[in-house]
Design a protein around this motif. Structure first.
Motif, PDB file in Angstrom:
ATOM      1  N   ASP A  56      50.243  57.663  44.979  1.00  0.00           N
ATOM      2  CA  ASP A  56      50.254  56.582  45.896  1.00  0.00           C
ATOM      3  C   ASP A  56      51.319  56.690  46.823  1.00  0.00           C
ATOM      4  OD1 ASP A  56      52.727  56.311  44.680  1.00  0.00           O
ATOM      5  OD2 ASP A  56      52.435  55.084  43.155  1.00  0.00           O
ATOM      6  N   ASP A  89      44.572  53.480  52.758  1.00  0.00           N
ATOM      7  CA  ASP A  89      45.084  51.983  53.194  1.00  0.00           C
ATOM      8  C   ASP A  89      46.138  51.489  52.319  1.00  0.00           C
ATOM      9  OD1 ASP A  89      43.032  52.117  55.392  1.00  0.00           O
ATOM     10  OD2 ASP A  89      41.962  50.563  54.379  1.00  0.00           O
ATOM     11  N   GLY A  90      46.053  51.710  51.271  1.00  0.00           N
ATOM     12  CA  GLY A  90      47.301  51.238  50.196  1.00  0.00           C
ATOM     13  C   GLY A  90      48.118  52.187  50.162  1.00  0.00           C
ATOM     14  N   GLU A 116      39.950  52.320  50.729  1.00  0.00           N
ATOM     15  CA  GLU A 116      41.080  51.589  50.245  1.00  0.00           C
ATOM     16  C   GLU A 116      42.516  52.129  49.549  1.00  0.00           C
ATOM     17  OE1 GLU A 116      37.996  48.083  48.846  1.00  0.00           O
ATOM     18  OE2 GLU A 116      38.488  49.676  47.524  1.00  0.00           O
ATOM     19  N   LEU A 117      42.070  53.260  48.999  1.00  0.00           N
ATOM     20  CA  LEU A 117      43.214  54.019  48.485  1.00  0.00           C
ATOM     21  C   LEU A 117      44.347  54.447  49.774  1.00  0.00           C
ATOM     22  CD1 LEU A 117      44.668  55.882  46.421  1.00  0.00           C
ATOM     23  CD2 LEU A 117      43.114  57.574  46.682  1.00  0.00           C
ATOM     24  N   PRO A 125      39.537  52.452  43.382  1.00  0.00           N
ATOM     25  CA  PRO A 125      39.152  51.819  44.638  1.00  0.00           C
ATOM     26  C   PRO A 125      38.192  52.802  45.542  1.00  0.00           C
ATOM     27  CG  PRO A 125      41.138  53.150  44.494  1.00  0.00           C
ATOM     28  CD  PRO A 125      40.666  53.120  43.553  1.00  0.00           C
ATOM     29  N   THR A 156      50.260  51.826  53.796  1.00  0.00           N
ATOM     30  CA  THR A 156      51.218  50.425  53.628  1.00  0.00           C
ATOM     31  C   THR A 156      52.157  50.608  52.658  1.00  0.00           C
ATOM     32  OG1 THR A 156      49.148  49.241  54.038  1.00  0.00           O
ATOM     33  CG2 THR A 156      50.949  48.118  53.224  1.00  0.00           C
ATOM     34  N   THR A 157      52.067  51.506  51.612  1.00  0.00           N
ATOM     35  CA  THR A 157      53.157  51.320  50.562  1.00  0.00           C
ATOM     36  C   THR A 157      54.053  52.390  50.986  1.00  0.00           C
ATOM     37  OG1 THR A 157      51.684  50.761  48.772  1.00  0.00           O
ATOM     38  CG2 THR A 157      53.905  52.194  48.315  1.00  0.00           C
TER      39      THR A 157
END
Length: 327
Positions: free
Chosen positions: A180, A304-305, A301-302, A297, A308-309
């Motif tokens: 992540d 983008d997340g 989407e992965l 996802p 952002t994180t």
């Protein structure tokens, strides 16, 4: 995000998808490249030059961004010869190749003068220095938290990455336990200029080869639900814990040889689970990062997340460090 990794490989984000035997094919590779990373297809488990050529061309119908081809040069489960497969990659003018296992020198000798960027997976300082000496553009250093085949020294990512960064002048990508944006930020903080992820990409919609049972096992497992097989054979690899994989370990402890175990650790046994969901006669590779994976996802989407994180994490660190600096 701009690092030497993004510049060398012509990508938006310094995120590389692992080779993922039997799983890293056109749909996944293209999705990663379209999202801004470096997607890869796996050469070894395609087996034949014809199949590899077909897969490379398929990727090019799905993306116009850079991608790579992974060569697990120590082993080819489908009987393919990696030199023959390498010739296809050269003929097709692939942008990048990554090398895992075995001695990479013959590959570097062959591609000298070709416009192909190179990544080498390493598990220690000595291997990283050798890769730099051979002319690698970057190394991917994998800690013992990772899934699949690992180094023999049980060095964790937190220590391994700065050790390798301090030992070579070429860019280093962090691998092992990363799934992540926190892992991305941590890798960059340790001195790496990018990350490589394997297990996280299995649990995505575009990893269409992976059986749903395998994906759900990754999502619902926690960080204690992996074990290492083949350690007594000198080729340790991290897999999902199951009765099947625990029985392999038990047999190893009882002195089983490679010949005794070859059927249960084979590529076919791997396929029994990851393609067919048969956990009675098969196994799936997975890293400890499964404890952080909670959904399936799309690759976009992965990404983008993750971005952002990572941005939120960086803001948090800026506020902590800025507050301390102002005192």
């Amino acid at each position: 995000m701009k690092t030497r990794v993004t510049e060398i490989f012509g990508i938006k984000y310094p995120i590389v998808q692992g080779g993922l035997a039997y799983l890293a094919y056109a749909e996944l590779a293209a999705a990663v490249s379209n999202a801004g990373g470096l997607g890869q297809i796996t050469a070894a488990t395609l087996g034949t030059p014809e199949k590899l050529r077909e897969e490379i061309r398929k990727v090019r119908t799905l993306t116009n961004h850079p991608f790579g081809v992974n060569f697990a040069i120590a082993k080819h489960d489908n009987g393919g010869n990696y030199q023959e497969l390498l010739e296809v990659a050269i003929e097709e003018k692939v942008p990048a190749i990554s090398l895992t296992g075995g001695n990479p020198q013959p590959v570097f000798d062959r591609i000298k003068g070709e416009n192909i960027r190179t990544l080498v997976l390493v598990a220690g300082v000595r291997q990283a220095k050798k890769a730099e000496e051979l002319g690698a553009d970057a190394v991917m250093a994998v800690g013992q938290e990772g899934g699949g085949h690992l180094g023999r020294d049980d060095i964790g990512t937190m220590v391994l990455i700065p050790r390798v960064v301090d030992s070579v002048s070429i860019p280093v990508l962090a691998s092992g336990g990363i799934g992540d944006g926190r892992g991305l930020l941590a890798g960059l903080s340790l001195g790496a200029e990018g990350i490589e992820m394997g297990t996280r990409f299995i649990a995505t919609k575009e990893c269409i080869q992976a059986n749903e049972k395998y994906k759900q096992a990754i999502v619902h497992a926690n960080e204690t639900d992996t074990v290492i097989i083949k350690k007594t054979l000198g080729a340790p690899g991290r897999v999902l814990k199951s009765d099947f994989t625990l029985s392999i370990i038990k047999r190893e402890q009882e002195g089983a040889t490679y010949e005794d175990l070859k059927d249960v650790i084979s590529g076919n046994a791997n396929l029994n689970y990851i393609y067919n969901g048969n956990d009675v006669e098969g196994y799936g590779w997975a890293g400890q990062v499964i404890g952080l994976i909670k959904n399936i996802p799309t690759v976009q989407e992965l990404f983008d997340g993750m971005v952002t994180t990572a941005e939120k994490g960086l803001s948090r660190l800026d506020s902590i460090i800025g507050e301390q600096a102002s005192r």
